[in-house]
Design an enzyme around this catalytic site. Structure first.
Site, short mmCIF file in Angstrom:
data_model
loop_
_atom_site.label_atom_id
_atom_site.label_comp_id
_atom_site.label_asym_id
_atom_site.label_seq_id
_atom_site.Cartn_x
_atom_site.Cartn_y
_atom_site.Cartn_z
N TRP A 106 -2.69 -2.69 -1.74
CA TRP A 106 -2.41 -4.11 -1.95
C TRP A 106 -3.27 -4.85 -0.95
O TRP A 106 -3.09 -4.72 0.26
CB TRP A 106 -0.92 -4.40 -1.71
CG TRP A 106 -0.53 -5.79 -2.08
CD1 TRP A 106 -0.18 -6.25 -3.33
CD2 TRP A 106 -0.44 -6.92 -1.21
NE1 TRP A 106 0.12 -7.58 -3.28
CE2 TRP A 106 -0.03 -8.03 -1.99
CE3 TRP A 106 -0.66 -7.12 0.14
CZ2 TRP A 106 0.17 -9.31 -1.47
CZ3 TRP A 106 -0.47 -8.41 0.68
CH2 TRP A 106 -0.06 -9.47 -0.14
N ARG A 124 3.74 -0.02 -4.94
CA ARG A 124 3.54 -0.62 -3.62
C ARG A 124 2.24 -1.42 -3.54
O ARG A 124 1.98 -2.09 -2.54
CB ARG A 124 3.52 0.49 -2.55
CG ARG A 124 4.80 1.27 -2.48
CD ARG A 124 4.70 2.36 -1.44
NE ARG A 124 4.54 1.81 -0.13
CZ ARG A 124 5.56 1.49 0.67
NH1 ARG A 124 6.79 1.70 0.28
NH2 ARG A 124 5.33 0.98 1.86
N CYS A 180 0.84 -1.19 0.00
CA CYS A 180 0.00 0.00 0.00
C CYS A 180 0.89 1.25 0.00
O CYS A 180 1.91 1.29 0.69
CB CYS A 180 -0.94 0.10 1.19
SG CYS A 180 -2.10 -1.28 1.31
N LYS A 208 12.85 -14.07 -11.78
CA LYS A 208 12.33 -13.07 -12.71
C LYS A 208 11.27 -13.68 -13.63
O LYS A 208 10.26 -13.06 -13.93
CB LYS A 208 13.48 -12.47 -13.57
CG LYS A 208 14.40 -11.57 -12.77
CD LYS A 208 13.76 -10.26 -12.38
CE LYS A 208 13.84 -9.75 -11.04
NZ LYS A 208 14.37 -10.08 -9.86
N LYS A 258 5.77 -4.05 -4.50
CA LYS A 258 7.22 -3.92 -4.44
C LYS A 258 7.76 -4.04 -3.02
O LYS A 258 8.74 -4.74 -2.78
CB LYS A 258 7.65 -2.59 -5.04
CG LYS A 258 9.17 -2.50 -5.08
CD LYS A 258 9.64 -1.82 -6.31
CE LYS A 258 11.14 -1.88 -6.43
NZ LYS A 258 11.61 -3.17 -6.97
N HIS A 312 21.63 -35.01 -8.49
CA HIS A 312 21.02 -35.44 -7.22
C HIS A 312 19.50 -35.33 -7.29
O HIS A 312 18.83 -35.37 -6.26
CB HIS A 312 21.58 -34.61 -6.06
CG HIS A 312 23.07 -34.76 -5.92
ND1 HIS A 312 23.64 -35.85 -5.33
CD2 HIS A 312 24.08 -33.98 -6.35
CE1 HIS A 312 24.97 -35.73 -5.38
NE2 HIS A 312 25.25 -34.60 -6.00
N GLU A 322 7.96 -14.31 -11.53
CA GLU A 322 7.17 -13.14 -11.12
C GLU A 322 6.69 -12.30 -12.31
O GLU A 322 5.66 -11.65 -12.22
CB GLU A 322 7.90 -12.29 -10.09
CG GLU A 322 9.13 -11.58 -10.56
CD GLU A 322 9.80 -10.76 -9.44
OE1 GLU A 322 9.13 -10.36 -8.48
OE2 GLU A 322 11.01 -10.52 -9.55
N GLU A 325 18.17 -16.01 -9.44
CA GLU A 325 17.61 -14.71 -9.82
C GLU A 325 16.92 -14.80 -11.19
O GLU A 325 15.83 -14.25 -11.38
CB GLU A 325 18.75 -13.66 -9.82
CG GLU A 325 18.45 -12.31 -10.44
CD GLU A 325 17.43 -11.47 -9.68
OE1 GLU A 325 16.87 -11.93 -8.68
OE2 GLU A 325 17.18 -10.34 -10.14
N ASN A 381 -1.88 1.72 5.84
CA ASN A 381 -0.94 0.75 5.28
C ASN A 381 -0.54 -0.17 6.42
O ASN A 381 -0.05 0.32 7.44
CB ASN A 381 0.28 1.48 4.72
CG ASN A 381 1.40 0.53 4.33
OD1 ASN A 381 1.16 -0.63 4.02
ND2 ASN A 381 2.62 1.03 4.35
N GLY A 382 -0.74 -1.47 6.25
CA GLY A 382 -0.34 -2.41 7.30
C GLY A 382 -1.47 -3.36 7.63
O GLY A 382 -2.42 -3.50 6.85
O1 M6R Z 1 12.91 -4.10 -0.86
P1 M6R Z 1 13.62 -5.38 -0.64
O2 M6R Z 1 14.94 -5.46 -1.36
O3 M6R Z 1 13.75 -5.74 0.81
O4 M6R Z 1 12.69 -6.50 -1.29
C1 M6R Z 1 13.01 -7.86 -1.19
C2 M6R Z 1 12.12 -8.68 -2.07
O5 M6R Z 1 10.79 -8.52 -1.72
C3 M6R Z 1 12.31 -8.32 -3.56
O6 M6R Z 1 13.63 -8.47 -3.96
C4 M6R Z 1 11.41 -9.23 -4.42
O7 M6R Z 1 11.85 -10.56 -4.35
C5 M6R Z 1 11.37 -8.73 -5.87
N1 M6R Z 1 10.00 -8.86 -6.35
C6 M6R Z 1 12.24 -9.52 -6.77
O8 M6R Z 1 12.22 -9.06 -8.08
#
Ligand code: M6R
Length: 619
Positions: free
Chosen positions: A80, A31, A2, A492, A614, A511, A495, A488, A106-107
């Site tokens: 959110w 957010r 949020c 990507k 985010k 394994h 998501e 990583e 927010n929260g």
């Molecule tokens: O703001 P932060 O770096 O703490 O966020 C950590 C993760 O939430 C963030 O990296 C998330 O995995 C991204 N969506 C990855 O692309």
């Protein structure tokens, strides 16, 4: 999760709350984007509000078709969803006191059920399923008693459990926005005859570069010409002003098709700016760690805590710090760390990594580590955020605002900061010669230009992504620093393109994961340099042969001039030569581009993938 914005400006002609709020929400939409809403109070004391499910644009279109009466005071929210689905009714602001009070949140208010039952018993009618509406009615009830909005909010926060940033306006109090925060972010923007509140500085950077943070369990009241911060007991609190080093254009798309495309293009700059002022004459200087130098010299262990992409960057840090500074390093997901009763003491250095500085799991792990006596050093990209405030020291990455939900430029900046930390610790501990450090520094300084060269071949990756739009599963393999890059790359794709993807350590293949290989399975392989003294290259080439023999289609990311992979790979994406640890910062770039391009080829929104936000500011 949020985004929230608050604004008070001059009353009279040209009142512009709606414009400020919508601009702020646009920059905070990363957010959360389940719904958006604004509430505005004009100088006559009328409160008007509008809220709509869906992305911010739905609200913008609605307001264009049927504008609100503007005012000099207002609050805005982008959601959110947690309690209650993404509907108009559950969108914020929530109204109370016969529509005269508006509140955004927010929260998560953990004890909302009990509080709601109390209000229901008093005959309060609820229009939404949210925990937030409970707070609106509680503040209204307290306001009827006190006649003072700040006092009313202060009385209410004492009864709430959980995480909240709350902003409130009331029709009877034009020119006043009151806020409170616990475990959720809130920053103040200081203007000239106007003041702002936001979840982060992006909310108001278009209007002012002067800011102040609101601390844990503090409240703020903004008026056009004043800002007052008190603690939850009502005692005045000293706050320190800081300058925002982002400019407004950094938080705009600037002609790019998406924020993600822009942010990937900024990866070279993110590395260069993170190095700026910290490397000179072949040495690393981290002045921000001067205050903790004595304790750093005595550490016997490092634990890196982070989530998602930041945790993968942490694995790069593990390899670098152990190799250079000869101190054991563990990397742990922050949410696992905190609940497993870890053994910590004053000789443990906890390194937290967070782009946003607000990730709740990481923040709670930081607090826990400090309570246990560990010292905490944070690597963070966002000034004024909470995690740096809760840490003993901070190394800021200077990647600039990252708006796309998928993290890209922050990852290379975090990797760079960790490499600097590794060299700094090696200097303090005397585990490397100055010549060896100088050699690494020179190699690191060359990385931005090498990333530029990787980006120049992005078109080839776009073509590959276009061919793979119907792919249902992609695997990623790597060894050593190639392993976190594989993780990583897979994250990507998950998501952004909603494709099942897994990253594996290539040595783990036999394994179990090799059973996944069937004809046509696409596998990205991060190939270490053939110049690598640890001879990992022939091992990875053997892994490629093993999966090829079982029908996999291999896309190798390999160093320029690596002829050994050519006969076994269906495609080879070349990266420039770099020192073994720093290859990671190059190999990740095509994977960022690939994730974005595959999502785009599927017609998906690369900046705002489904179900995500985010900053994960709830547990
Ligand atoms: O703001 P932060 O770096 O703490 O966020 C950590 C993760 O939430 C963030 O990296 C998330 O995995 C991204 N969506 C990855 O692309």
């Amino acid at each position: 999760m949020c985004g929230i914005v608050g604004y008070v400006g001059p009353s009279g002609a040209g009142e512009k709350s709606v414009e400020v709020l919508l601009g702020g929400l646009k920059r905070l939409e990363y957010r959360g984007y389940d719904s958006a809403g604004v509430a505005v109070v004009d100088s006559e004391g009328h409160l008007d509000s509008r809220k709509r499910a869906g992305k911010l644009q739905v609200l913008v279109d609605d307001l264009e078709a049927d504008p609100l009466t503007d005012g000099a005071t207002g609050i805005g929210h982008t959601r959110w969803a947690t309690h209650g689905g993404p509907t108009d009714a559950n969108a914020h602001p929530h109204l109370a006191d016969d529509g005269k009070l508006a509140l955004i949140h927010n929260g998560i208010i953990e004890n909302f059920s009990a509080l709601k039952a109390e209000l229901l018993a008093e005959g309060v009618e609820f229009l939404s399923e949210t925990d937030s509406e409970v707070a609106a009615h509680l503040v209204a009830r307290a306001y009827r008693r006190t006649g003072d909005l700040a006092e009313a909010l202060r009385a209410v926060v004492a009864t709430l459990d959980g995480a909240f940033t709350l902003l409130v306006v009331h029709a009877d109090q034009p020119g006043v926005v009151v806020g409170a925060r616990r475990n959720s972010p809130l920053v103040i923007g200081l203007g000239d005859g106007e003041n702002f509140l936001g979840s982060d500085v992006a909310a108001f950077v278009a209007y002012t570069r002067r800011a102040m943070s609101v601390g844990q369990d503090q409240m703020v009241t903004i008026r056009p010409d004043s800002v007052e911060v008190v603690d939850f007991d009502g005692n005045p609190v000293e706050t320190t002003e800081f300058d925002i080093d982002w400019d407004a254009s950094a938080a705009e798309k600037g002609g790019w098709s998406s924020f993600m495309a822009k942010e990937i293009s900024e990866e070279p700059e993110a590395v260069a700016k993170t190095l700026l002022g910290r490397v000179a004459d072949g040495a690393v200087t981290l002045h921000e760690l001067d205050g903790v130098a004595d304790r750093l010299a005595t550490i016997d262990r490092v634990i890196v805590i982070a989530c998602g992409t930041a945790a993968y960057a942490g694995i790069l840090g593990k390899y670098a710090i152990e190799q250079w500074a000869r101190v054991p390093v563990e990397v742990e997901l922050a949410h696992e760390f905190r609940y497993r009763d870890p053994v910590l003491d004053e000789k443990t250095l906890v390194v937290s990594i967070s782009q946003s500085g607000e990730t709740m799991d990481t923040l709670m792990a930081v607090k826990y580590a400090r309570e246990q006596g560990a010292q905490v050093l944070s690597i963070c990209n966002t000034q004024g955020s909470t995690i740096p405030r809760e840490s003993d020291a901070v190394i800021y990455t200077h990647a600039g605002p990252e708006v796309a939900v998928a993290s890209t430029k922050a990852f290379v900046a975090q990797g760079t900061a960790l490499f600097l930390l590794g060299l700094h610790l090696a200097t303090l501990r005397g585990t490397m010669t100055s010549e060896a450090i100088a050699e690494q520094v020179t190699d690191l300084q060359a990385i931005p230009e090498k990333i530029e060269r990787v980006l120049e071949s992005s078109e080839r990756i776009s073509t590959l992504a276009g061919w793979m739009a119907d792919t249902r599963s992609v695997l990623f393999l790597g060894r050593h620093v190639g392993y976190p890059i594989a993780l990583e790359g897979a994250l990507k794709l998950k998501e952004l393109a909603y494709i099942h993807a897994e990253g594996f350590a290539a040595g783990e293949l036999k394994h179990g994961p090799i059973a996944l290989i069937e004809p046509g399975q696409i596998v990205f392989v991060i190939v270490p340099s053939p110049r690598d003294p640890r001879s990992l290259h022939p091992k990875v080439v053997s892994n490629i042969q093993e999966i090829r023999a079982r029908g996999a289609r291999v896309i190798a990311i390999a160093e320029e001039g690596d002829a050994a992979v050519l006969p076994f790979a269906d495609e080879v994406l070349h990266i420039p030569l770099a020192a073994p640890l720093f290859e990671s910062l190059l190999a990740v770039v095509p994977l960022h581009v690939f994730g974005m391009e595959l999502a785009a080829a599927k017609g998906l929104d690369v900046d705002q993938p489904r179900n995500l936000a985010k900053s994960v500011t709830v547990e």
